[in-house]
Scaffold this active site. Structure first.
Site, PDB file in Angstrom:
ATOM      1  N   TRP A  18       0.504  -1.793   0.281  1.00  5.74           N
ATOM      2  CA  TRP A  18      -0.060   0.331   0.034  1.00  5.74           C
ATOM      3  C   TRP A  18       1.340   1.582   0.290  1.00  5.74           C
ATOM      4  O   TRP A  18       1.959   1.690   0.552  1.00  5.74           O
ATOM      5  CB  TRP A  18      -0.590  -0.350   1.127  1.00  5.74           C
ATOM      6  CG  TRP A  18      -2.336  -0.583   1.223  1.00  5.74           C
ATOM      7  CD1 TRP A  18      -2.480  -2.084   1.394  1.00  5.74           C
ATOM      8  CD2 TRP A  18      -3.414  -0.157   0.786  1.00  5.74           C
ATOM      9  NE1 TRP A  18      -3.920  -2.488   0.941  1.00  5.74           N
ATOM     10  CE2 TRP A  18      -4.563  -1.610   1.001  1.00  5.74           C
ATOM     11  CE3 TRP A  18      -3.930   0.902   0.282  1.00  5.74           C
ATOM     12  CZ2 TRP A  18      -5.771  -1.717  -0.307  1.00  5.74           C
ATOM     13  CZ3 TRP A  18      -5.341   0.620  -0.344  1.00  5.74           C
ATOM     14  CH2 TRP A  18      -6.276   0.110  -0.118  1.00  5.74           C
ATOM     15  N   HIS A  48      -0.117  -6.271   5.887  1.00  4.72           N
ATOM     16  CA  HIS A  48      -1.548  -6.217   4.590  1.00  4.72           C
ATOM     17  C   HIS A  48      -0.667  -6.353   3.668  1.00  4.72           C
ATOM     18  O   HIS A  48      -0.836  -5.555   2.451  1.00  4.72           O
ATOM     19  CB  HIS A  48      -2.274  -4.989   4.445  1.00  4.72           C
ATOM     20  CG  HIS A  48      -3.183  -4.623   6.356  1.00  4.72           C
ATOM     21  ND1 HIS A  48      -3.702  -5.667   6.237  1.00  4.72           N
ATOM     22  CD2 HIS A  48      -2.332  -4.645   7.558  1.00  4.72           C
ATOM     23  CE1 HIS A  48      -4.573  -5.548   7.567  1.00  4.72           C
ATOM     24  NE2 HIS A  48      -4.133  -5.041   8.158  1.00  4.72           N
ATOM     25  N   HIS A  52      -2.965 -12.026   2.672  1.00  3.77           N
ATOM     26  CA  HIS A  52      -3.059 -11.822   4.121  1.00  3.77           C
ATOM     27  C   HIS A  52      -4.698 -11.902   4.594  1.00  3.77           C
ATOM     28  O   HIS A  52      -5.468 -11.851   4.072  1.00  3.77           O
ATOM     29  CB  HIS A  52      -2.741 -10.551   4.320  1.00  3.77           C
ATOM     30  CG  HIS A  52      -3.232  -9.157   3.680  1.00  3.77           C
ATOM     31  ND1 HIS A  52      -2.785  -9.153   2.638  1.00  3.77           N
ATOM     32  CD2 HIS A  52      -4.472  -7.960   4.600  1.00  3.77           C
ATOM     33  CE1 HIS A  52      -3.693  -7.636   2.127  1.00  3.77           C
ATOM     34  NE2 HIS A  52      -3.972  -7.834   3.304  1.00  3.77           N
ATOM     35  N   ASP A  54      -7.809 -10.389   7.113  1.00  2.00           N
ATOM     36  CA  ASP A  54      -7.847  -9.085   7.547  1.00  2.00           C
ATOM     37  C   ASP A  54      -8.434  -9.349   9.506  1.00  2.00           C
ATOM     38  O   ASP A  54      -9.443 -10.156   9.156  1.00  2.00           O
ATOM     39  CB  ASP A  54      -8.708  -8.568   6.747  1.00  2.00           C
ATOM     40  CG  ASP A  54      -7.993  -7.092   6.596  1.00  2.00           C
ATOM     41  OD1 ASP A  54      -7.108  -7.371   5.847  1.00  2.00           O
ATOM     42  OD2 ASP A  54      -8.093  -6.584   5.485  1.00  2.00           O
ATOM     43  N   HIS A  58      -8.405  -4.241  11.875  1.00  2.00           N
ATOM     44  CA  HIS A  58      -8.068  -2.920  11.402  1.00  2.00           C
ATOM     45  C   HIS A  58      -9.125  -2.551  10.704  1.00  2.00           C
ATOM     46  O   HIS A  58      -7.989  -1.489  10.560  1.00  2.00           O
ATOM     47  CB  HIS A  58      -7.321  -4.001   9.540  1.00  2.00           C
ATOM     48  CG  HIS A  58      -7.102  -4.145   8.511  1.00  2.00           C
ATOM     49  ND1 HIS A  58      -6.223  -3.300   8.412  1.00  2.00           N
ATOM     50  CD2 HIS A  58      -8.026  -3.473   7.277  1.00  2.00           C
ATOM     51  CE1 HIS A  58      -6.193  -2.398   7.638  1.00  2.00           C
ATOM     52  NE2 HIS A  58      -7.057  -2.870   6.641  1.00  2.00           N
ATOM     53  N   HIS A 159     -15.380  -3.866   3.409  1.00  2.00           N
ATOM     54  CA  HIS A 159     -15.434  -4.554   4.931  1.00  2.00           C
ATOM     55  C   HIS A 159     -16.646  -4.170   6.160  1.00  2.00           C
ATOM     56  O   HIS A 159     -16.834  -5.494   6.398  1.00  2.00           O
ATOM     57  CB  HIS A 159     -13.926  -3.737   5.649  1.00  2.00           C
ATOM     58  CG  HIS A 159     -12.581  -3.585   5.119  1.00  2.00           C
ATOM     59  ND1 HIS A 159     -12.332  -2.717   3.724  1.00  2.00           N
ATOM     60  CD2 HIS A 159     -11.543  -4.759   4.806  1.00  2.00           C
ATOM     61  CE1 HIS A 159     -11.483  -3.543   3.250  1.00  2.00           C
ATOM     62  NE2 HIS A 159     -10.558  -4.519   4.274  1.00  2.00           N
ATOM     63  N   GLU A 171      -7.496 -11.710   1.513  1.00  2.00           N
ATOM     64  CA  GLU A 171      -7.365 -10.572   0.342  1.00  2.00           C
ATOM     65  C   GLU A 171      -5.699 -11.358  -0.539  1.00  2.00           C
ATOM     66  O   GLU A 171      -4.465 -11.477   0.325  1.00  2.00           O
ATOM     67  CB  GLU A 171      -6.942  -9.074   0.581  1.00  2.00           C
ATOM     68  CG  GLU A 171      -8.413  -8.507   1.453  1.00  2.00           C
ATOM     69  CD  GLU A 171      -7.883  -7.290   1.887  1.00  2.00           C
ATOM     70  OE1 GLU A 171      -9.457  -6.323   1.568  1.00  2.00           O
ATOM     71  OE2 GLU A 171      -6.936  -6.411   2.438  1.00  2.00           O
TER      72      GLU A 171
END
Length: 215
Positions: A18, A48, A52, A54, A58, A159, A171
């Site tokens: 990210w 992340h 992975h 979540d 998160h 989410h 994800e």
């Protein structure tokens, strides 16, 4: 019986992350030449990157953490579907592939599996998509994207909708080379007690007729 297939992103120093987050980095600060016996590696990483799980923490201040999640959800029969022709993962898209009970669901989208490139946007999971999954008994959903929401989203409708319907999130599963169908899944998070997420090693094996009590 089929062989297990790895659907995890390869974790290396070229792995996309990210923007602004901690990238994955591995190095060996202690070598066998130094110790006379062993090499000792060290990693720094966001929770992340790569394939992975979540945890609710998160995206919710008081949400559960990785060790609060039911481990059974990450092991067992799953269904893989291809929704690459849809721009979002909504009820209409899901109804085109699903009708019966499905506890674990992995979704291939139009996003190519390029682990070294972070996408500008992804097909999101919508509120009605999450509700429809819940109606089928889905407890775990995995996507081949880094998020179940648009990359720029702050509301995180996907989410929060999945959390509302008690559906856990995976994800960055790699599904480009995987056919639609029924599989056994193992995608165990690490036992990171206070973590908001965890890298997983996700593997699948095709279910042959009569091989599973898929639920």
């Amino acid at each position: 019986m089929g062989e297990w297939m790895d659907i995890s992103q390869p974790v290396n120093n070229n792995l996309a992350h990210w923007p602004g987050d901690q990238p994955f980095h591995y190095h060996t600060p202690v070598t066998k030449d130094m110790t006379g016996s062993v090499n000792i590696g060290r990693i720094t990483t966001s929770t992340h990157v790569g394939t992975h799980a979540d945890a609710p923490y998160h995206f919710m201040e008081n949400g559960g953490k990785i060790l609060d999640l039911e481990i059974d959800r990450y092991i067992g029969p799953c269904k893989i579907i291809d929704l690459a022709s849809f721009h979002e993962i909504n009820e209409i898209a899901l109804k085109s592939k699903l009708s019966g009970r499905t506890e674990r669901l992995l979704i291939r989208t139009s996003l190519p599996n390029k682990a070294d490139r972070f996408p500008e946007d992804v097909p999101p999971i919508t509120a009605d998509g999450a509700a429809f999954m819940h109606s089928l008994g889905v407890k775990l959903v995995g996507v081949d994207t880094p998020s179940v929401d648009p990359i720029s989203s702050k509301e995180l409708v996907g989410h929060h909708s999945l959390f509302k319907h008690d559906i856990n999130i995976l994800e960055n599963v790699m599904l480009d080379e995987v056919e639609e169908g029924d599989y056994q899944l193992i995608a165990l998070p690490l036992p990171l007690q206070d973590a908001d997420g965890s890298l997983v090693r996700a593997v699948i094996k095709p279910i042959r007729g009569g091989d599973s009590d898929a639920k």
